[in-house]
Write a protein that holds these residues in place. Structure first.
Motif, short mmCIF file in Angstrom:
data_model
loop_
_atom_site.label_atom_id
_atom_site.label_comp_id
_atom_site.label_asym_id
_atom_site.label_seq_id
_atom_site.Cartn_x
_atom_site.Cartn_y
_atom_site.Cartn_z
N PRO A 1 39.78 -9.06 23.76
CA PRO A 1 39.02 -7.88 24.19
C PRO A 1 38.05 -8.16 25.33
N ILE A 2 37.41 -9.33 25.31
CA ILE A 2 36.49 -9.67 26.41
C ILE A 2 37.28 -9.89 27.70
N LEU A 3 38.41 -10.55 27.61
CA LEU A 3 39.26 -10.74 28.79
C LEU A 3 39.71 -9.40 29.36
N GLN A 4 40.07 -8.47 28.50
CA GLN A 4 40.49 -7.15 28.97
C GLN A 4 39.33 -6.42 29.64
N GLU A 5 38.13 -6.61 29.13
CA GLU A 5 36.96 -6.00 29.76
C GLU A 5 36.68 -6.64 31.12
N LEU A 6 36.89 -7.93 31.22
CA LEU A 6 36.73 -8.60 32.52
C LEU A 6 37.66 -7.98 33.56
N ALA A 7 38.93 -7.81 33.19
CA ALA A 7 39.88 -7.21 34.12
C ALA A 7 39.47 -5.79 34.48
N LYS A 8 38.99 -5.04 33.49
CA LYS A 8 38.56 -3.66 33.72
C LYS A 8 37.44 -3.61 34.74
N GLN A 9 36.57 -4.63 34.73
CA GLN A 9 35.45 -4.66 35.67
C GLN A 9 35.77 -5.41 36.96
N GLY A 10 37.05 -5.70 37.18
CA GLY A 10 37.49 -6.23 38.47
C GLY A 10 37.58 -7.73 38.61
N TYR A 11 37.45 -8.46 37.51
CA TYR A 11 37.53 -9.91 37.58
C TYR A 11 39.00 -10.36 37.67
N LEU A 12 39.21 -11.47 38.35
CA LEU A 12 40.55 -12.02 38.56
C LEU A 12 40.78 -13.32 37.81
N VAL A 13 39.72 -14.09 37.58
CA VAL A 13 39.85 -15.44 37.01
C VAL A 13 38.83 -15.65 35.91
N ASP A 14 39.27 -16.22 34.79
CA ASP A 14 38.37 -16.64 33.73
C ASP A 14 38.42 -18.15 33.59
N SER A 15 37.29 -18.74 33.19
CA SER A 15 37.24 -20.19 32.97
C SER A 15 36.41 -20.49 31.72
N SER A 16 36.68 -19.75 30.64
CA SER A 16 35.88 -19.85 29.43
C SER A 16 36.52 -20.69 28.34
N ILE A 17 37.78 -21.08 28.52
CA ILE A 17 38.44 -21.94 27.54
C ILE A 17 38.07 -23.39 27.81
N TYR A 18 37.55 -24.05 26.79
CA TYR A 18 37.12 -25.45 26.89
C TYR A 18 38.14 -26.29 26.13
N PRO A 19 39.07 -26.91 26.84
CA PRO A 19 40.21 -27.56 26.17
C PRO A 19 39.81 -28.62 25.15
N PHE A 20 40.58 -28.66 24.04
CA PHE A 20 40.42 -29.67 23.00
C PHE A 20 39.04 -29.66 22.36
N TYR A 21 38.44 -28.47 22.27
CA TYR A 21 37.08 -28.34 21.75
C TYR A 21 37.01 -27.19 20.76
N GLU A 22 36.20 -27.35 19.72
CA GLU A 22 35.99 -26.25 18.79
C GLU A 22 34.60 -26.32 18.19
N THR A 23 34.12 -25.16 17.78
CA THR A 23 32.83 -25.06 17.10
C THR A 23 33.05 -24.32 15.80
#
Length: 342
Positions: free
Chosen positions: A142-164
């Motif tokens: 849902p956040i990614l879809q909102e990013l696209a709705k607001q005109g964003y092209l690229v996301d960099s929020s995935i932190y590989p091999f990491y979890e909380t």
């Protein structure tokens, strides 16, 4: 020589004690005054940084002017968005770890904060930002879809091999992804930071790491022993977290996988000695800059390194057909595997 794109991104934000409370009231952005010198240094290395700006550095009149002047004088940099919910209107006072992550907030709050942040950056640059990274990592469909709705092209929020406790990126590697499964227009691209191990395959290395983190193994401190022996190291491509030697070891593995992009990151607050645990002195800061230069020089000795901002790199990778599909058959499994917990 094979061409590899190189992205350097900087989370440009307020400084505070990361082990202490979130800065809901007293907010310092002194570190921004060090960006001009940093920019000259990385420009001298031939790099084109992406600065992910949070609301605190734009709201402050002093730092906003520095950022505006830097943007005017450096046409090859990019300003992306970096959302810290505890400083972005409508402010969510982060009284706990959980409330500091946007994945735990109502979507209407995240949407409103994203609009505030986007507008604030547009007021500085004259154009909407096209790249995004969540504060403290983590993302949802849902956040990614909102990013696209607001005109964003690229996301960099995935932190590989990491979890909380609240989200997991443990099954993701660093390969850039097309997010076509979202059905958005524009179609988002995910370009994670580079992370992995000093041996491959990364999937098996991650499975080993997860096993050794379990209580029945953790008490024997096997991960520490393997690290000391250089047999098994989880490495993030950040000069704050990793030595030049370890980052080069990771880059060697990435080059052997034919990954088309290398993505290094750091925090602007590390440019102000004493603001983070990573940089406590001027000598630490010099070491940080030296690490960046050593990695860049190594990569240039191995490939044709093309330094680009994150949006230009992502769009170029799409044009060259070098994005992986975001599906369940890749190590970068579908976002349904990105688990978020209440």
């Amino acid at each position: 020589m094979r061409e590899i794109k190189f992205v350097l991104s900087i989370d440009t934000e307020e400084e505070w004690d990361w082990e202490g409370p979130f800065p809901n009231r007293v907010i310092s952005v002194e570190n921004v005054s060090h960006l001009s010198t940093f920019q000259r240094q990385v420009r001298g290395m031939g790099l084109r940084p992406t600065y992910f700006l949070d609301y605190a550095v734009i709201e402050n009149e002093y730092s906003r002017q520095i950022l505006a002047d830097l943007y005017k004088s450096e046409p090859e940099i990019e300003y992306g968005a970096h959302l810290h919910p505890w400083v972005t209107p409508p402010v969510v006072h982060a009284g706990s770890e959980a409330s500091s992550h946007i994945v735990n907030l109502p979507m209407d709050t995240v949407s409103a904060q994203l609009r505030s942040l986007t507008k604030a950056i547009e007021n500085v640059t004259g154009q909407k930002p096209t790249s995004f990274r969540s504060g403290r990592w983590g993302i949802t469909d849902p956040i990614l879809q909102e990013l696209a709705k607001q005109g964003y092209l690229v996301d960099s929020s995935i932190y590989p091999f990491y979890e909380t406790e609240w989200f997991s990126c443990a099954d993701y590697d660093s390969w850039p992804l097309t997010m076509s499964h979202l059905g958005t227009t524009p179609e988002l691209i995910e370009l994670p930071v580079t992370a992995g191990f000093n041996h491959r395959p990364f999937g098996k290395a991650q499975s080993l790491h997860q096993t050794l983190e379990k209580p029945e193994w953790a008490r024997f401190r096997v991960i520490g022993a393997l690290w000391a022996l250089r047999l098994h190291r989880k490495i993030y491509l950040s000069p704050e977290l990793s030595s030049a030697r370890d980052m080069i070891a990771l880059c060697k593995q990435m080059l052997e996988t034919d990954c088309p992009v290398i993505h290094m990151y750091l925090h602007s607050s590390s440019l102000l000695p004493g603001s983070t645990r990573y940089v406590q002195s001027e000598s630490d800061k010099s070491r940080l800059m030296m690490r960046i230069e050593k990695v860049v020089n190594f990569l240039r000795s191995q490939c044709h390194l093309k330094a680009e901002t994150i949006t230009n790199a992502a769009l170029g990778l799409r044009e060259r057909g070098e994005l992986k599909a975001h599906d369940e058959n890749t190590v970068c499994s579908g976002l349904s595997q990105l688990v978020f917990r209440d």
